[in-house]
Design a protein around this motif. Structure first.
Motif, PDB file in Angstrom:
ATOM      1  N   GLN A  12       0.835  -1.192   0.000  1.00  0.00           N
ATOM      2  CA  GLN A  12       0.000   0.000   0.000  1.00  0.00           C
ATOM      3  C   GLN A  12       0.875   1.249   0.000  1.00  0.00           C
ATOM      4  O   GLN A  12       0.590   2.230  -0.663  1.00  0.00           O
ATOM      5  N   ASN A  15       2.092   2.237  -3.211  1.00  0.00           N
ATOM      6  CA  ASN A  15       0.984   2.389  -4.146  1.00  0.00           C
ATOM      7  C   ASN A  15       0.813   1.197  -5.077  1.00  0.00           C
ATOM      8  O   ASN A  15       0.373   1.351  -6.207  1.00  0.00           O
ATOM      9  N   VAL A  17      -1.141  -1.175  -4.316  1.00  0.00           N
ATOM     10  CA  VAL A  17      -2.528  -1.592  -4.152  1.00  0.00           C
ATOM     11  C   VAL A  17      -3.408  -0.588  -4.886  1.00  0.00           C
ATOM     12  O   VAL A  17      -3.272   0.615  -4.703  1.00  0.00           O
ATOM     13  N   TYR A  18      -4.268  -1.105  -5.723  1.00  0.00           N
ATOM     14  CA  TYR A  18      -5.168  -0.233  -6.463  1.00  0.00           C
ATOM     15  C   TYR A  18      -6.447  -0.032  -5.667  1.00  0.00           C
ATOM     16  O   TYR A  18      -7.012  -0.997  -5.155  1.00  0.00           O
ATOM     17  N   VAL A  19      -6.868   1.216  -5.560  1.00  0.00           N
ATOM     18  CA  VAL A  19      -8.167   1.481  -4.941  1.00  0.00           C
ATOM     19  C   VAL A  19      -9.131   1.831  -6.068  1.00  0.00           C
ATOM     20  O   VAL A  19      -8.955   2.834  -6.751  1.00  0.00           O
ATOM     21  N   LEU A  20     -10.117   0.962  -6.266  1.00  0.00           N
ATOM     22  CA  LEU A  20     -11.065   1.152  -7.362  1.00  0.00           C
ATOM     23  C   LEU A  20     -12.406   1.618  -6.794  1.00  0.00           C
ATOM     24  O   LEU A  20     -12.915   1.028  -5.848  1.00  0.00           O
ATOM     25  N   ILE A  21     -12.940   2.664  -7.375  1.00  0.00           N
ATOM     26  CA  ILE A  21     -14.167   3.263  -6.847  1.00  0.00           C
ATOM     27  C   ILE A  21     -15.273   3.207  -7.910  1.00  0.00           C
ATOM     28  O   ILE A  21     -15.069   3.674  -9.035  1.00  0.00           O
ATOM     29  N   ASN A  49     -15.794  -2.820   0.229  1.00  0.00           N
ATOM     30  CA  ASN A  49     -16.968  -2.439   1.022  1.00  0.00           C
ATOM     31  C   ASN A  49     -17.890  -1.568   0.188  1.00  0.00           C
ATOM     32  O   ASN A  49     -17.485  -1.026  -0.847  1.00  0.00           O
ATOM     33  N   ILE A  58     -21.527   3.703  -3.206  1.00  0.00           N
ATOM     34  CA  ILE A  58     -20.148   3.491  -3.655  1.00  0.00           C
ATOM     35  C   ILE A  58     -19.627   2.099  -3.311  1.00  0.00           C
ATOM     36  O   ILE A  58     -19.666   1.674  -2.155  1.00  0.00           O
ATOM     37  N   ARG A  60     -16.208   0.181  -3.059  1.00  0.00           N
ATOM     38  CA  ARG A  60     -14.782   0.486  -2.977  1.00  0.00           C
ATOM     39  C   ARG A  60     -14.039  -0.832  -2.888  1.00  0.00           C
ATOM     40  O   ARG A  60     -14.313  -1.657  -2.015  1.00  0.00           O
ATOM     41  N   GLU A  62     -10.195  -2.695  -2.912  1.00  0.00           N
ATOM     42  CA  GLU A  62      -8.734  -2.634  -2.912  1.00  0.00           C
ATOM     43  C   GLU A  62      -8.239  -3.909  -3.568  1.00  0.00           C
ATOM     44  O   GLU A  62      -8.608  -5.008  -3.152  1.00  0.00           O
ATOM     45  N   GLU A  84     -17.227   3.000 -13.197  1.00  0.00           N
ATOM     46  CA  GLU A  84     -16.097   3.547 -12.472  1.00  0.00           C
ATOM     47  C   GLU A  84     -16.339   5.025 -12.194  1.00  0.00           C
ATOM     48  O   GLU A  84     -16.832   5.748 -13.047  1.00  0.00           O
ATOM     49  N   LEU A  85     -15.991   5.442 -10.996  1.00  0.00           N
ATOM     50  CA  LEU A  85     -16.093   6.856 -10.652  1.00  0.00           C
ATOM     51  C   LEU A  85     -14.692   7.443 -10.796  1.00  0.00           C
ATOM     52  O   LEU A  85     -13.768   7.027 -10.107  1.00  0.00           O
ATOM     53  N   THR A  86     -14.559   8.393 -11.690  1.00  0.00           N
ATOM     54  CA  THR A  86     -13.228   8.955 -11.922  1.00  0.00           C
ATOM     55  C   THR A  86     -13.143  10.356 -11.336  1.00  0.00           C
ATOM     56  O   THR A  86     -14.150  10.948 -10.969  1.00  0.00           O
ATOM     57  N   ASP A  87     -11.943  10.871 -11.254  1.00  0.00           N
ATOM     58  CA  ASP A  87     -11.727  12.213 -10.689  1.00  0.00           C
ATOM     59  C   ASP A  87     -12.372  13.288 -11.555  1.00  0.00           C
ATOM     60  O   ASP A  87     -12.384  13.195 -12.742  1.00  0.00           O
TER      61      ASP A  87
END
Lengths: 87, 196
Positions: A12, A15, A17-21, A49, A58, A60, A62, A84-87
């Motif tokens: 982690q 980085n 570990v990918y955090v996918l939202i 979760n 959402i 989420r 990992e 996917e929720l992007t920035d």
């Protein structure tokens, strides 16, 4: 041998570990129960979760992989919208 | 890959604290926070698992700060009047220095998160306060009261003065400014009420 937990923390940190939202239609507890075995069975998924308190419900995840499309497909097959929720 | 950025995380936390302090916990949402902090909702979820995770992290930080300041120069074996005075001064300092944190913790107190928050907190707070009160009762410096009555007399008056101060006014728009003199005046009366 590092334990899985320390290994995870180290990954982690760098980085790895990918955090996918995702924005989803996983609204109720029963929906979360539905998808639990599917995500738990994924080897690349470390933890996940659902924030049901959010308007976008959402999801989420990992993950060791950047497997966004694969997760979306899994959720769609289970009967939920998922994007996917992007920035 | 999105990078984790400590500074950004700190700014998000501060914003969240402000929103809950000023608008209450009921209306707080990740969407609202994203807008206020000028980040995307996706970014928030990089740092926090969900809304509860974020709020509990804030609780932990605010609670630790509060404890650290409350117990400065305090020793549970102090005489009752001395120990309570140290606590009043420390608590007043904390409240005046971190008004948002104070309001935030106040919001948590009456929310569903309070029990989880208490479970997370360091036991030393409870133990310290407990032994202070018990020592005082044993030495006959304090009347034996239920914890609710004790707290309502020992500390609530201070918090109420601070509330007036933070609003800048008391009843009917009467201007109010907290001062050491007012604090000590109140403190002496509180002490009188609690001594056997």
């Amino acid at each position: 041998m590092p334990t899985q937990k320390t290994l995870y923390k180290a990954l982690q940190k760098i980085n790895a570990v990918y955090v996918l939202i995702f924005k989803t239609t996983i609204r109720f507890k029963k929906d979360v129960k539905n998808i639990a075995p599917i995500l738990d069975a994924e080897h690349s998924v470390i933890k996940w979760n659902v924030d049901r308190s959010d308007v976008d419900h959402i999801l989420r995840v990992e993950s060791f992989n950047n497997n966004i499309n694969h997760i979306i497909k899994l959720m769609n097959t289970a009967g939920y919208d998922c994007e996917e929720l992007t920035d | 890959m999105r990078e984790r950025d400590e500074q950004k995380q700190k700014a998000i936390k501060e914003k969240a604290m402000q929103i809950v302090a000023k608008q209450g916990i009921e209306s707080f949402s990740m969407q609202k926070l994203a807008k206020a902090a000028k980040v995307s909702p996706a970014t928030l979820y990089i740092y926090f698992k969900d809304k509860e995770d974020l709020l509990l992290q804030l609780c932990k930080e605010a609670g630790e700060k509060m404890m650290e300041m409350t117990f400065k120069n305090f020793d549970p074996s102090m005489s009752f009047s001395e120990g309570l005075k140290v606590q009043w001064v420390n608590r007043a300092k904390y409240c005046l220095k971190y008004p948002d944190q104070l309001m935030f913790l106040e919001q948590i107190r009456y929310s569903g998160l309070h029990e989880k928050y208490m479970g997370m907190m360091n036991e030393s707070f409870k133990i310290n306060m407990h032994s202070f009160v018990h020592n005082a009762i044993k030495r006959k410096e304090l009347v034996n009261l239920s914890v609710e009555v004790y707290w309502s007399i020992a500390f609530a008056p201070l918090y109420n003065l601070i509330k007036f101060h933070q609003a800048g006014k008391s009843f009917g728009g009467r201007k109010f400014v907290f001062s050491e003199k007012i604090m000590m005046e109140t403190f002496e009366l509180v002490l009188k009420a609690l001594q056997p």
